[in-house]
Design a protein around this motif. Structure first.
Motif, PDB file in Angstrom:
ATOM      1  N   VAL A   1       0.843  -1.196   0.000  1.00  0.00           N
ATOM      2  CA  VAL A   1       0.000   0.000   0.000  1.00  0.00           C
ATOM      3  C   VAL A   1       0.881   1.249   0.000  1.00  0.00           C
ATOM      4  O   VAL A   1       0.681   2.177  -0.789  1.00  0.00           O
ATOM      5  N   LYS A   2       1.879   1.204   0.846  1.00  0.00           N
ATOM      6  CA  LYS A   2       2.793   2.347   0.927  1.00  0.00           C
ATOM      7  C   LYS A   2       3.504   2.557  -0.410  1.00  0.00           C
ATOM      8  O   LYS A   2       3.675   3.695  -0.875  1.00  0.00           O
TER       9      LYS A   2
ATOM     10  N   GLU B   1      -3.376  -4.439  11.362  1.00  0.00           N
ATOM     11  CA  GLU B   1      -2.969  -3.210  12.038  1.00  0.00           C
ATOM     12  C   GLU B   1      -1.959  -2.427  11.182  1.00  0.00           C
ATOM     13  O   GLU B   1      -2.029  -1.193  11.103  1.00  0.00           O
ATOM     14  N   ALA B   2      -1.063  -3.153  10.567  1.00  0.00           N
ATOM     15  CA  ALA B   2      -0.060  -2.478   9.730  1.00  0.00           C
ATOM     16  C   ALA B   2      -0.710  -1.806   8.524  1.00  0.00           C
ATOM     17  O   ALA B   2      -0.383  -0.669   8.168  1.00  0.00           O
ATOM     18  N   ILE B   3      -1.639  -2.512   7.888  1.00  0.00           N
ATOM     19  CA  ILE B   3      -2.344  -1.908   6.746  1.00  0.00           C
ATOM     20  C   ILE B   3      -3.133  -0.691   7.205  1.00  0.00           C
ATOM     21  O   ILE B   3      -3.103   0.375   6.578  1.00  0.00           O
TER      22      ILE B   3
ATOM     23  N   ALA C   1       4.710   5.621  -5.040  1.00  0.00           N
ATOM     24  CA  ALA C   1       5.008   5.620  -6.476  1.00  0.00           C
ATOM     25  C   ALA C   1       4.164   6.670  -7.189  1.00  0.00           C
ATOM     26  O   ALA C   1       4.643   7.373  -8.082  1.00  0.00           O
ATOM     27  N   HIS C   2       2.919   6.787  -6.775  1.00  0.00           N
ATOM     28  CA  HIS C   2       2.062   7.804  -7.390  1.00  0.00           C
ATOM     29  C   HIS C   2       2.588   9.205  -7.108  1.00  0.00           C
ATOM     30  O   HIS C   2       2.812   9.994  -8.022  1.00  0.00           O
ATOM     31  N   TRP C   3       2.785   9.498  -5.843  1.00  0.00           N
ATOM     32  CA  TRP C   3       3.109  10.881  -5.487  1.00  0.00           C
ATOM     33  C   TRP C   3       4.535  11.271  -5.866  1.00  0.00           C
ATOM     34  O   TRP C   3       4.830  12.459  -6.030  1.00  0.00           O
ATOM     35  N   ASN C   4       5.396  10.285  -6.031  1.00  0.00           N
ATOM     36  CA  ASN C   4       6.765  10.586  -6.453  1.00  0.00           C
ATOM     37  C   ASN C   4       6.902  10.717  -7.969  1.00  0.00           C
ATOM     38  O   ASN C   4       7.961  11.103  -8.462  1.00  0.00           O
TER      39      ASN C   4
END
Lengths: 344, 344, 344, 344
Positions: free
Chosen positions: B117-118, B157-159, B123-126
């Motif tokens: 997810v990260k 929890e991580a997601i 990748a989008h914002w960069n």
């Protein structure tokens, strides 16, 4: 700073601006019904050897792709495209915004092959749950591709055959069509493209025009009411003559191909210069975009004097970059660049 | 023919039908505003330890996914999903039909991980051309997944953390939620799911109801006007009480979990029988769907007496098949199957 | 409180519930491919005298209208409807959400006339800017209308004729179809409806079923891939048998019409009681919805014992209200109401 | 043939073409990120007395309306417009194609009034079934209207007040904004428009540019991610500088208003000529469009020498026609027309 970052950094070919001047005070009807549009249509039909084609003028590429695809598909259908296809990546979901999925097939170089079309089609129809899946409804390819590569006549014939055998209209995105057709490696003519596709467009924005794309509709079954679609999608320019005048100028005596050849010749000079220095290329492009793989320090060095696009990282210390040429690229600038490459 | 092909081959749990009988002549208001819906909402809020949750009842899963996602995203945004996600594969492009792209991340077992997810977000914002690309606007996961696998509490929890840090609402598709929560390998409770997700749904269709899915809206910012969305998407049942009565029955005294345990116990017995014979499994499922890899002749042999789903070819001579259990699966049928497996 | 506020305040006709009990443990395939659906389809084809019709089962009315209309229209087309049409007013823009405009024509009583269809069609095509306007692509009518009124055979034949002459598919919304067909003022049969429409639906939700609408596709040109559309629009019930069982019960021996007659008889008794007291009616309805115009103090008085809908203000001191009957309305309740009306 | 049929029959104001020539070989970045766009934005912010406004350039009016409206509304919301609004009539359902209904209020002259906005808003929220209806989500007006009429400052303030009190963003379509602002009857300034609207656009296509519309976003809450929307809707011109250069030229020293004044003066001369001969007008326009009601034989007579638009039939023997002026209208042509009118 000398710019090679893309093929739309300048205005338009001088002859187009001249023609806009000359015709500026003419009074014409709007929305593409004027005489310049009619003449441009006639020139394009002739160039395509397609006397019955419908020719429509739109403003930009995303708009054209969206309008054509939304016009053809039924709501449960999707458009087959390479994963690298412009519609799959770089149109902010314009196709999805019309309700349709882009069904991607893998591609290394931007091209897809006939067998991939057949496979995605068969995979759909052989799946017992196919009604729960998006039905392949048409095929989208770009020529040259976003990576500068081109289809051979044999490849395009094979794709066209699979499409026709399976009822899938074939749409060719020709945003840079001229650069592909004049490539020495490409054995396709404009008439071949017209013969093998159901619909395609001849890109103007990136080939000498201020803006504008000419859609050529070959398949009679797709022609109906297309002007409504153009209007709904915001592509029907009030002063439609602006598009007509530009394409009239580009096609009355072959300017479109002259411009394309100019750009491709310069691009191949740049390519040769990088190759001579031992650099390899990300894609085997013979058109106006070149994708050398360069050490990052060389990118930095060249970047002081030239602008070009960073395409992707190749490895820890190398990058793929893109150099573009166009109608506006000056030979002396290319020669300077080549000297600088040789001096690296 | 004994059917293990899916978990919706029968009607509904007996107690649900009884309750429909008992209440049949009651006169209630429509569209989910009746007392049964209110009671069901209260039971579900309690079960979720979420007194402020909004609870809405819809008819089916595709409808629920579409309504939730279309309600949350702005037009230029897409929903992140595993390549295997139901919305990406098996809903005939319902999400795209609302104008949104499904942004897929690879998955082997149906799950996605927080780092994916990260990565897709970064990748989008960069990307300097991000305005030309679909913006990730929310995240969709299913639990258990379409492959029977489950998230651990740590994974969820991580997601959830990545989603909240980056402003991405997290939506959990719980079409088979009960089967996941009762799995011995799953350390998540319904209250955990409610705490970690922005919105999720508790599936009824595949867990004992005739039909029906209960959407639980946790995030206040997403609650506004959701009933308009349900109506527009065709999910507002005139006799909304039918949904209320069913979820009331499922949640007033834990029937939902009893049903789920029953199915999972039987599924694990089937799993054990295949494992004992040395067969391996395509996915490591501890829920009501089991995916043994079987020689094709054994598939054929078992197919004479049992129905099950062909999932995919494993190799030239083996197939992945799916056996499902449900509230309706009879212990004696499972025992017969096990005997037949042992006798192979 | 005795409820006359609408025709979906109770569950389902007893025989439908019985049949759901009897079949509950049967194992069937999903998504409408089971034997109950097949039998129901056969019964409906017979009732429609339409052996080649395609019959599909969906869950609710808004969903059905949306799915049918989105399946038929091209993107630049709209659907012609009365201003009062359910799709124009009460579906939260579900049609627009599929991309299509509802092109309304005025109506006082819920009906439209053939000449209005012709006029809107001609107005479009005679306008020189028609490409800038939404093209009429099909016609939607409801029978009985939202106001309880019905088309005569002559009226429907005239509309059908105009539609066919101008290539406009005719879609009839039959959410309350039974109540219309049994009305003494209506000379249409189900076979007439089938013969004159391109597609229509037989409403179950408001005529004795728990839920469910049966789409009858008459026009071959519209049949293709309709199941994909149902799935995409969220209308393909996993346990499709639930719809099959209900329509099988309604159509195996005429129960659908018995239910309809029961409701209409009771409604006409209510109508007569109001008429005898000198009250007039907003619409001339001979079906299960009655719209008396009552002094506000009488509304208040009756409202203590009965629930009914406030429809609109008639003037400063009077209101239009709606009384509905259904399969579930009890004769004794109607008789009590009539006594109370007489005693006003 | 002297053309008065619309305000887009010629190319562009001479100074715009000159500037395109001068800048043609400049190399700039694409998609509206160049220096010309930045300068044009600064000029427009100053002209609007709105230092914090976001300014975006799109190609055409339908595209602009669609992009703005689709960006603002949630799926269950519609846009309030006069029945005569361009979005309601002349954009081939472009708004509906984005999923939204146009909620029309009646208008005789193209304008709507504050009380109508309040009424449609209240009618929605006071209806108990409002969740079944499209929610008013914003308001669209045009200034001047499609009929040449203009809002007074008091009227626009009243509309703005109602909109802000009820959370409805106000969008003003300024396709011909210049002609409205310079009208002697109009007491609004560009800064007033900016202050009272949440978003509006300054039309270029009909006021001297080749093409182009400048969207001015005043409301911070609406600004986010608008460039994604432009790209998705096909409005992000690769050579965005073409828009920047044009608006820079129009706004650097007031050319936009000079052009507007020129056209309106000539239009008022035509109006006076018709009025002197005793003809009346369909709309009370003080802008560049005039709508005299003429006997059909006079239409025929004038039609031999002049082109103008047939607007609608007034009665059996009279028609409403439209005469337009623009930046390109020649004073001598208007004088000739006036002589011919006087000679009638």
């Amino acid at each position: 700073m000398i710019r090679f970052e893309n093929d739309y950094t300048e205005g338009a070919h001088k002859r187009i601006l001249e023609r806009l001047w000359e015709t500026n005070e003419e009074q014409t009807s709007g929305y593409g019904t004027d005489e310049h549009c009619e003449k441009a249509r006639a020139y394009i039909r002739t160039a395509c050897d397609a006397p019955n084609a419908d020719v429509h003028f739109l403003v930009g590429g995303t708009q054209t792709n969206t309008t054509v695809i939304a016009s053809i598909l039924r709501p449960h259908q999707g458009v087959v495209s390479a994963t690298t296809g412009h519609i799959a990546v770089h149109e902010t979901g314009a196709i999805e915004a019309t309700g349709h999925k882009v069904l991607t097939v893998p591609s290394e170089d931007g091209k897809i092959q006939a067998h991939q079309v057949k496979e995605i089609y068969d995979a759909h129809w052989n799946d017992v749950t196919h009604e729960h899946m998006v039905q392949p409804g048409m095929v989208y390819i770009s020529h040259p591709t976003e990576n500068g590569t081109t289809y051979t006549k044999a490849e395009l014939e094979a794709i066209s055959k699979v499409c026709r055998e399976n009822g899938l209209p074939l749409f060719l995105d020709g945003a840079r069509l001229g650069y592909g057709l004049v490539s020495e490696e490409c054995d396709l003519t404009l008439a071949d493209v017209a013969r093998l596709c159901d619909v395609f467009y001849i890109g103007g924005t990136k080939v000498g025009a201020l803006f504008g794309e000419a859609v050529v509709m070959m398949n009679d079954a797709l022609k109906k009411d297309f002007r409504y679609m153009i209007k709904q999608r915001g592509g029907m320019l009030a002063k439609g003559r602006l598009l007509g005048i530009q394409f009239e100028t580009l096609f009355e005596d072959g300017l479109y191909f002259d411009i394309s050849r100019h750009a491709v010749q310069l691009a191949m000079m740049i390519r040769a210069a990088f190759a001579e220095k031992g650099f390899s290329f990300r894609y085997d492009s013979t058109t106006n975009q070149q994708f050398p793989i360069l050490p990052d320090e060389i990118c930095k060095e060249l970047g002081k004097k030239y602008s070009f696009s960073h395409w992707e990282k190749a490895d820890e210390t190398h990058s793929v970059v893109r150099f573009c040429t166009s109608w506006a690229t000056k030979r002396e600038n290319v020669e300077t660049l080549i000297e600088d490459i040789r001096a690296l």
